[in-house]
Design an enzyme around this catalytic site. Structure first.
Site, PDB file in Angstrom:
ATOM      1  N   ASP A   1       4.747   0.043 -10.923  1.00  0.00           N
ATOM      2  CA  ASP A   1       4.190   1.230  -9.925  1.00  0.00           C
ATOM      3  C   ASP A   1       4.796   2.552  -9.924  1.00  0.00           C
ATOM      4  O   ASP A   1       5.930   2.636  -9.594  1.00  0.00           O
ATOM      5  CB  ASP A   1       4.308   0.477  -8.410  1.00  0.00           C
ATOM      6  CG  ASP A   1       3.098  -0.666  -8.139  1.00  0.00           C
ATOM      7  OD1 ASP A   1       1.913  -0.335  -8.559  1.00  0.00           O
ATOM      8  OD2 ASP A   1       3.446  -1.685  -7.916  1.00  0.00           O
TER       9      ASP A   1
ATOM     10  N   MET B   1       4.583   6.135  -8.671  1.00  0.00           N
ATOM     11  CA  MET B   1       4.390   6.925  -7.382  1.00  0.00           C
ATOM     12  C   MET B   1       5.229   8.293  -7.683  1.00  0.00           C
ATOM     13  O   MET B   1       6.416   8.284  -8.030  1.00  0.00           O
ATOM     14  CB  MET B   1       4.641   6.323  -6.310  1.00  0.00           C
ATOM     15  CG  MET B   1       4.134   4.979  -6.041  1.00  0.00           C
ATOM     16  SD  MET B   1       4.229   4.226  -4.707  1.00  0.00           S
ATOM     17  CE  MET B   1       4.053   2.465  -5.040  1.00  0.00           C
TER      18      MET B   1
ATOM     19  N   MET C   1       0.252   6.166  -9.738  1.00  0.00           N
ATOM     20  CA  MET C   1      -0.351   6.646  -8.478  1.00  0.00           C
ATOM     21  C   MET C   1       0.367   8.109  -8.185  1.00  0.00           C
ATOM     22  O   MET C   1       1.138   8.403  -7.393  1.00  0.00           O
ATOM     23  CB  MET C   1       0.189   5.672  -7.082  1.00  0.00           C
ATOM     24  CG  MET C   1      -0.521   4.401  -7.169  1.00  0.00           C
ATOM     25  SD  MET C   1       0.283   3.233  -6.309  1.00  0.00           S
ATOM     26  CE  MET C   1       1.270   2.515  -7.582  1.00  0.00           C
TER      27      MET C   1
ATOM     28  N   ASP D   1      -5.002  -5.234  -6.277  1.00  0.00           N
ATOM     29  CA  ASP D   1      -3.606  -5.073  -6.094  1.00  0.00           C
ATOM     30  C   ASP D   1      -3.317  -4.739  -4.371  1.00  0.00           C
ATOM     31  O   ASP D   1      -3.945  -3.746  -3.985  1.00  0.00           O
ATOM     32  CB  ASP D   1      -3.195  -3.779  -6.949  1.00  0.00           C
ATOM     33  CG  ASP D   1      -1.736  -3.358  -6.835  1.00  0.00           C
ATOM     34  OD1 ASP D   1      -0.931  -4.124  -6.072  1.00  0.00           O
ATOM     35  OD2 ASP D   1      -1.383  -2.283  -7.411  1.00  0.00           O
TER      36      ASP D   1
ATOM     37  N   GLY E   1       0.927   2.941  -2.015  1.00  0.00           N
ATOM     38  CA  GLY E   1       1.972   3.628  -1.605  1.00  0.00           C
ATOM     39  C   GLY E   1       3.443   2.502  -1.271  1.00  0.00           C
ATOM     40  O   GLY E   1       4.553   2.932  -1.592  1.00  0.00           O
ATOM     41  N   PHE E   2       3.054   1.422  -0.817  1.00  0.00           N
ATOM     42  CA  PHE E   2       4.075   0.583  -0.667  1.00  0.00           C
ATOM     43  C   PHE E   2       3.743  -0.951  -0.816  1.00  0.00           C
ATOM     44  O   PHE E   2       2.655  -1.242  -0.661  1.00  0.00           O
ATOM     45  CB  PHE E   2       4.604   0.770   0.954  1.00  0.00           C
ATOM     46  CG  PHE E   2       4.944   2.229   1.168  1.00  0.00           C
ATOM     47  CD1 PHE E   2       6.284   2.522   0.990  1.00  0.00           C
ATOM     48  CD2 PHE E   2       4.011   3.039   1.863  1.00  0.00           C
ATOM     49  CE1 PHE E   2       6.705   3.795   1.398  1.00  0.00           C
ATOM     50  CE2 PHE E   2       4.474   4.360   2.028  1.00  0.00           C
ATOM     51  CZ  PHE E   2       5.873   4.639   1.849  1.00  0.00           C
TER      52      PHE E   2
ATOM     53  N   GLY F   1       4.272  -4.904   0.160  1.00  0.00           N
ATOM     54  CA  GLY F   1       4.490  -5.734   1.556  1.00  0.00           C
ATOM     55  C   GLY F   1       3.240  -5.345   2.509  1.00  0.00           C
ATOM     56  O   GLY F   1       3.639  -5.831   3.537  1.00  0.00           O
TER      57      GLY F   1
ATOM     58  N   HIS G   1       0.571   1.455 -13.475  1.00  0.00           N
ATOM     59  CA  HIS G   1      -0.266   1.969 -12.391  1.00  0.00           C
ATOM     60  C   HIS G   1       0.137   3.242 -11.844  1.00  0.00           C
ATOM     61  O   HIS G   1       1.241   3.327 -11.376  1.00  0.00           O
ATOM     62  CB  HIS G   1      -0.306   0.779 -11.336  1.00  0.00           C
ATOM     63  CG  HIS G   1      -1.242   1.130 -10.082  1.00  0.00           C
ATOM     64  ND1 HIS G   1      -1.077   0.589  -8.806  1.00  0.00           N
ATOM     65  CD2 HIS G   1      -2.086   1.966  -9.946  1.00  0.00           C
ATOM     66  CE1 HIS G   1      -1.957   1.087  -7.938  1.00  0.00           C
ATOM     67  NE2 HIS G   1      -2.402   1.915  -8.791  1.00  0.00           N
TER      68      HIS G   1
ATOM     69  N   HIS H   1       3.634  -5.518 -13.833  1.00  0.00           N
ATOM     70  CA  HIS H   1       2.887  -4.482 -13.180  1.00  0.00           C
ATOM     71  C   HIS H   1       4.007  -3.379 -12.737  1.00  0.00           C
ATOM     72  O   HIS H   1       4.755  -3.618 -12.167  1.00  0.00           O
ATOM     73  CB  HIS H   1       2.223  -5.126 -11.815  1.00  0.00           C
ATOM     74  CG  HIS H   1       1.303  -3.624 -11.259  1.00  0.00           C
ATOM     75  ND1 HIS H   1       0.100  -3.483 -11.666  1.00  0.00           N
ATOM     76  CD2 HIS H   1       1.405  -3.073 -10.101  1.00  0.00           C
ATOM     77  CE1 HIS H   1      -0.471  -2.635 -11.046  1.00  0.00           C
ATOM     78  NE2 HIS H   1       0.491  -2.350 -10.105  1.00  0.00           N
TER      79      HIS H   1
ATOM     80  N   SER I   1       4.211  -7.400  -9.608  1.00  0.00           N
ATOM     81  CA  SER I   1       4.729  -5.988  -9.235  1.00  0.00           C
ATOM     82  C   SER I   1       6.147  -5.910  -9.246  1.00  0.00           C
ATOM     83  O   SER I   1       6.781  -6.441  -8.375  1.00  0.00           O
ATOM     84  CB  SER I   1       4.005  -5.385  -8.248  1.00  0.00           C
ATOM     85  OG  SER I   1       4.689  -4.108  -7.832  1.00  0.00           O
TER      86      SER I   1
ATOM     87  N   MET J   1      -8.070  -1.580  -5.230  1.00  0.00           N
ATOM     88  CA  MET J   1      -6.830  -1.377  -4.459  1.00  0.00           C
ATOM     89  C   MET J   1      -7.259  -2.420  -3.188  1.00  0.00           C
ATOM     90  O   MET J   1      -8.157  -2.112  -2.286  1.00  0.00           O
ATOM     91  CB  MET J   1      -6.445  -0.246  -3.793  1.00  0.00           C
ATOM     92  CG  MET J   1      -5.696   0.708  -5.189  1.00  0.00           C
ATOM     93  SD  MET J   1      -4.170  -0.047  -5.706  1.00  0.00           S
ATOM     94  CE  MET J   1      -3.220  -0.527  -4.328  1.00  0.00           C
TER      95      MET J   1
HETATM   96  C1  DX5 Z   1       0.958  -0.564  -3.787  1.00  0.00           C
HETATM   97  C2  DX5 Z   1       1.348  -1.006  -5.184  1.00  0.00           C
HETATM   98  C3  DX5 Z   1       1.244  -2.635  -5.378  1.00  0.00           C
HETATM   99  C4  DX5 Z   1       2.360  -3.098  -4.661  1.00  0.00           C
HETATM  100  C5  DX5 Z   1       1.976  -4.589  -4.497  1.00  0.00           C
HETATM  101  O1  DX5 Z   1       0.897   0.772  -3.691  1.00  0.00           O
HETATM  102  O2  DX5 Z   1       0.333  -0.429  -5.780  1.00  0.00           O
HETATM  103  O3  DX5 Z   1       1.478  -2.854  -6.705  1.00  0.00           O
HETATM  104  O4  DX5 Z   1       3.426  -3.277  -5.310  1.00  0.00           O
HETATM  105  O5  DX5 Z   1       2.830  -5.336  -3.570  1.00  0.00           O
HETATM  106  P1  DX5 Z   1       2.473  -6.426  -2.516  1.00  0.00           P
HETATM  107  O6  DX5 Z   1       1.960  -7.547  -3.646  1.00  0.00           O
HETATM  108  O7  DX5 Z   1       3.602  -7.038  -2.027  1.00  0.00           O
HETATM  109  O8  DX5 Z   1       1.306  -5.978  -1.571  1.00  0.00           O
HETATM  110 ZN    ZN Z   2       0.120  -1.495  -8.025  1.00  0.00          ZN
END
Ligand code: DX5
Ligand code: ZN
Length: 214
Positions: A36, A38, A69, A175, A146-147, A149, A67, A34, A9, A141
């Site tokens: 993301d 949002m 969101m 993910d 959303g975030f 880490g 992806h 990947h 990601s 998921m």
């Molecule tokens: C979360 C994202 C993920 C995220 C994964 O909403 O869809 O793709 O970046 O990050 P880690 O692997 O750090 O949890």
């Molecule tokens: Zn993702």
């Protein structure tokens, strides 16, 4: 053993050095990138959109795993397909009824790309069973979207087992909070694609981190 598709990601990359950080994971043996997306509505964060995806396409060698969101994903399939997405994953929770989900899957495929659907942690596995034969990928998921880490939620990963029992061929991706330990649990349940952001990008040795997921 089935090949595991590793999709780093880039949300965890350094955006001031995005080209460098994309090359780093490409050289280290990643399979997809990947991305993301949002919108600040479907999830509380705002990240990457169409123009950045199009720029990434110009420099990336690997397929773009986008992806979404976002609310109203149907409005953004064409722009992201034209920007160079190779697979587009929308959220089950963003669409009101099953007919529209079937239409959206066909619409994504009409661009000659793969169609994925994702379910959030509180969404049960059985809602997606009827779509599995049409989809190329189902994304489970393992954190609230959303975030990057966040902490891996093991009870979400259990849904993979139920989905794998229904369909042996579909790509099942997880993910959120994936690392060298949590990936083992997911693989036992039948996952064949792993997204990882922080684990890969915060590692001192990216090639080793990617290898440890395979
Ligand atoms: C979360 C994202 C993920 C995220 C994964 O909403 O869809 O793709 O970046 O990050 P880690 O692997 O750090 O949890
Ligand atoms: Zn993702």
């Amino acid at each position: 053993m089935n090949k595991i598709i590793i999709s780093p990601s880039i949300l965890s990359a350094d955006f001031a050095n995005l080209e460098r950080d994309i090359k780093r994971v490409e050289d280290a043996g990643a399979d997809w990138l990947h991305i993301d997306v949002m919108d600040g509505h479907f999830v509380p964060n705002i990240t990457i959109g169409v123009p950045v995806t199009a720029s990434i396409k110009k420099i990336a060698k690997l397929p773009l795993d986008v992806h979404l969101m976002i609310e109203n994903p149907d409005k953004y399939i064409e722009p992201f397909a034209k920007a160079g997405a190779d697979i587009i994953t929308f959220h089950y929770e963003a669409i009101d009824n099953d007919d529209d989900i079937f239409k959206l899957i066909s619409y994504i495929k009409s661009f000659g790309i793969k169609a994925g659907m994702s379910i959030k942690p509180k969404t049960e596995a059985n809602v997606c069973f009827k779509f599995l034969d049409e989809l190329d990928m189902l994304l489970v998921m393992t954190v609230e979207p959303g975030f990057g880490g966040q902490k891996f939620m093991e009870d979400c990963a259990e849904k993979v087992k139920l989905i794998r029992e229904k369909n042996k061929n579909i790509i099942i991706q997880v993910d959120g909070g994936i690392n060298n330990e949590t990936c083992k649990i997911c693989k036992e349940y039948g996952v064949n694609s792993l997204v990882a952001g922080n684990y890969i990008y915060k590692s001192d040795n990216i090639a080793q981190a990617i290898n440890s997921l395979k």
